[in-house]
Design a protein around this motif. Structure first.
Motif, PDB file in Angstrom:
ATOM      1  N   GLU B  51       0.860  -1.186   0.000  1.00 28.48           N
ATOM      2  CA  GLU B  51       0.000   0.000   0.000  1.00 28.48           C
ATOM      3  C   GLU B  51       0.897   1.237   0.000  1.00 28.48           C
ATOM      4  OE1 GLU B  51      -2.811  -0.457   3.320  1.00 28.48           O
ATOM      5  OE2 GLU B  51      -2.410   1.642   3.782  1.00 28.48           O
ATOM      6  N   PHE B  52       0.538   2.220  -0.791  1.00 25.89           N
ATOM      7  CA  PHE B  52       1.326   3.452  -0.832  1.00 25.89           C
ATOM      8  C   PHE B  52       1.143   4.240   0.469  1.00 25.89           C
ATOM      9  CE2 PHE B  52       1.133   2.236  -5.193  1.00 25.89           C
ATOM     10  CZ  PHE B  52       2.312   2.699  -5.748  1.00 25.89           C
ATOM     11  N   PRO B  53       2.160   5.002   0.860  1.00 25.23           N
ATOM     12  CA  PRO B  53       1.979   5.867   2.033  1.00 25.23           C
ATOM     13  C   PRO B  53       0.866   6.876   1.750  1.00 25.23           C
ATOM     14  CG  PRO B  53       4.307   5.753   1.405  1.00 25.23           C
ATOM     15  CD  PRO B  53       3.525   5.115   0.292  1.00 25.23           C
ATOM     16  N   ALA B  54       0.153   7.265   2.801  1.00 25.75           N
ATOM     17  CA  ALA B  54      -0.951   8.217   2.642  1.00 25.75           C
ATOM     18  C   ALA B  54      -0.455   9.490   1.963  1.00 25.75           C
ATOM     19  CB  ALA B  54      -1.551   8.541   4.013  1.00 25.75           C
ATOM     20  N   ASP B  55      -1.228   9.987   1.033  1.00 26.76           N
ATOM     21  CA  ASP B  55      -0.928  11.250   0.342  1.00 26.76           C
ATOM     22  C   ASP B  55       0.385  11.236  -0.432  1.00 26.76           C
ATOM     23  OD1 ASP B  55      -3.250  12.260   1.576  1.00 26.76           O
ATOM     24  OD2 ASP B  55      -2.075  12.765   3.364  1.00 26.76           O
ATOM     25  N   GLU B  56       0.867  10.061  -0.819  1.00 28.96           N
ATOM     26  CA  GLU B  56       2.110  10.012  -1.602  1.00 28.96           C
ATOM     27  C   GLU B  56       1.816   9.380  -2.961  1.00 28.96           C
ATOM     28  OE1 GLU B  56       4.926  11.335  -0.855  1.00 28.96           O
ATOM     29  OE2 GLU B  56       5.610  10.877   1.184  1.00 28.96           O
ATOM     30  N   GLU B  57       2.546   9.851  -3.965  1.00 24.60           N
ATOM     31  CA  GLU B  57       2.370   9.320  -5.326  1.00 24.60           C
ATOM     32  C   GLU B  57       3.378   8.240  -5.651  1.00 24.60           C
ATOM     33  OE1 GLU B  57      -0.208  10.139  -7.472  1.00 24.60           O
ATOM     34  OE2 GLU B  57      -0.878  10.996  -5.556  1.00 24.60           O
TER      35      GLU B  57
END
Lengths: 358, 358
Positions: B51-57
């Protein structure tokens, strides 16, 4: 003496007359008081489980016994001691499992089981046993001492299940017993009275009113009807279980248990089903075992230490529960009633002699 | 600084430029030496895991790191200390699992995993970490310190598997590793060099000549081709295994393991497959678990104690084995080679800085 046995080719017990046993060196002679009846006895009668003793045309039934030492025969016991025999015996001299006091860990071929596999059981007026396979219990447990063998099965299974969670800090709060037969109910009572669980559940498939549901709810546990809530829905409908104890012998339950467990939970498996092929979502179950650190632990039989623990446990179970669990104790002239298998029968025993306080 | 990351919507790594991290209170700044590549990184790239870090692209990759403390920032470390970071971090403040030093036992939602779930990994020139999630290792382990995280996975799984056998006297002699990837081979080497097994096996599906088969046989273990001998035939073709370590992620192996085990054996499950329905003889497997006291134990991640154990284990593995296991260490300008997945690639790492002895 009288004995209750199954003859080769038959599927019902018969009362037969056999010679009174003579204790050998290191063996005591025990006068049988009562012997419990359970599902394994029924499987033995059906012929799906167990084995006749070599060169014998019958098998004396029964493995859940309590008796009184009649002749200590030079062993550590005294006449009048109330004792419970363990079930497994070495088949051909000792082997490593018996030598270290762990006959319950012996693989097939390395043990006989009295009343089940290759050795006569305890449903006779007298039996003999090596002293090391007898467990002395308090006199006041004589009437219900036949419950100690089934409780010992639970003691052993929980011993192994807890061990599997000993590599981290495990603080179990919820437990479910699958099955509301006598072993399931005894285990549930153990969970309620001698374990730290805050919430307990028992899964069955009975309609109300039903005496086992009354016992479950009397213990303060939640009854779950598996026809409405299948085992793999337990965690969604109620909560993930830190411990699941499977006492149904229904093979799908062994695998549905993985879904029923909370993270870091353990399933203790006790049932002995035969072959049965069915489909599972093996990928999801495998992933679930791994990502949530779950375990399944199979367990069979028990050793002297578990019988001793079972006697302690029996002592801590409330009389009211035990009264409602034991639905009948029948003399040898009424053995059929002890083998009845209907919705009002929970736990029964055959009585061979009345206990006389010393 | 340079980092190797996967951008949202892409399935290949990219070298990106991101700000050098600044250590907060209780955190040290670490200069990255090398970061290993494994199957989980490939799953993250494919998008099937993590899962990507929150608010990261983007997500900086890598969870198998070794580095040198650049700025201790008031923590217990000294500049120049060689350290390995653990992988899990508390997602929103501490929780009970992190508080007691067992983040590996935290359920989903209660952790981030650096380079995998919700937090950037270590494939960058520098990273910061709370001091408590760093493990100091001997300077001489700097070159291969990226193997400590994967070894720690095995340490944890074996810790739990052995615990499950601690309620009786267990004297294991035979062990099989399912899978000849880098984790399988590292585990096999551990079995040979730091465990009491007399006979070891490794199951794969490769044709000779093959470098992993050479490593297996070089360790003195028996190579089993699962195309000829399926896992559930292991006990008939070779012997029942006291311990099976599943490192294939192939869901049928989790259940075939029950057949592959010797009585009283345990299967440690490590793989994380997706959903997959198939048929099993669940009745026979259930019966086998019970009548032979077998266990299955799932295990994921590891904690600081397992990293410390892994450093000891790494120190006891022979140089020759490690040389043949690590098939490539590639600079950031050649990262593609580190992510190659062919029959000559076993274990690779990306190098961010050369180690300079102090």
């Amino acid at each position: 003496m009288d004995a209750l046995a199954v003859r080769k080719g038959e599927h019902e017990p018969s009362v037969i007359d056999i010679p009174e046993p003579v204790p050998g060196e290191g063996e005591a002679l025990v006068r049988t008081l009562r012997v419990g009846v359970d599902g394994t006895d029924r499987e033995v009668l059906e012929g799906g489980h167990g084995e006749f003793p070599a060169d014998e045309e019958y098998l004396v039934l029964g493995h859940e016994a309590v008796g009184v030492v009649e002749d200590p025969n030079g062993t550590e016991y005294e006449a009048g001691d109330v004792v419970v025999p363990t079930v497994r015996r070495p088949p051909n001299g000792e082997n490593e499992y018996f030598e270290r006091g762990e006959p319950d860990m012996a693989p097939e071929g390395e043990y006989h089981e009295r009343g089940i596999v290759g050795a006569h059981g305890f449903m006779a007026e007298y039996f003999t046993s090596p002293a090391e396979y007898l467990v002395r219990i308090p006199d006041e447990q004589a009437p219900l001492g036949f419950l100690i063998e089934p409780i010992s099965i639970t003691e052993k299974a929980l011993d192994h299940a807890y061990a599997s969670r000993s590599a981290f800090e495990w603080n179990p709060e919820s437990a479910a017993v699958l099955g509301n037969g006598s072993l399931g109910l005894l285990t549930l009572a153990t969970f309620v009275h001698t374990h730290p669980f805050e919430r307990t559940y028992c899964v069955g498939r009975r309609d109300r009113p039903d005496p086992t549901i009354e016992i479950i709810e009397g213990l303060g546990a939640t009854y779950v009807d598996s026809r409405e809530t299948p085992v793999d829905e337990l965690s969604r409908e109620h909560e993930g279980m830190d411990l699941v104890y499977e006492a149904t012998g229904y093979a799908k339950h062994a695998f549905q248990t993985i879904d029923a467990l909370a993270p870091n939970g353990v399933g203790a498996l006790l049932g002995v089903p035969g072959p049965w092929e069915f489909e599972i979502d093996g990928g999801t179950l495998h992933e679930e075992l791994v990502l949530h650190n779950k375990a399944l632990v199979g367990s069979v039989n028990s050793h002297v230490g578990h019988f001793e623990g079972a006697s302690d446990t029996l002592g801590s179970l409330p009389e009211e529960f035990l009264d409602s669990l034991v639905t009948g104790v029948h003399g040898l002239d009424d053995w059929e009633a002890a083998f009845a298998d209907d919705d009002t029968t929970i736990k029964t025993a055959v009585e061979f002699a009345a206990y006389e306080e010393r």
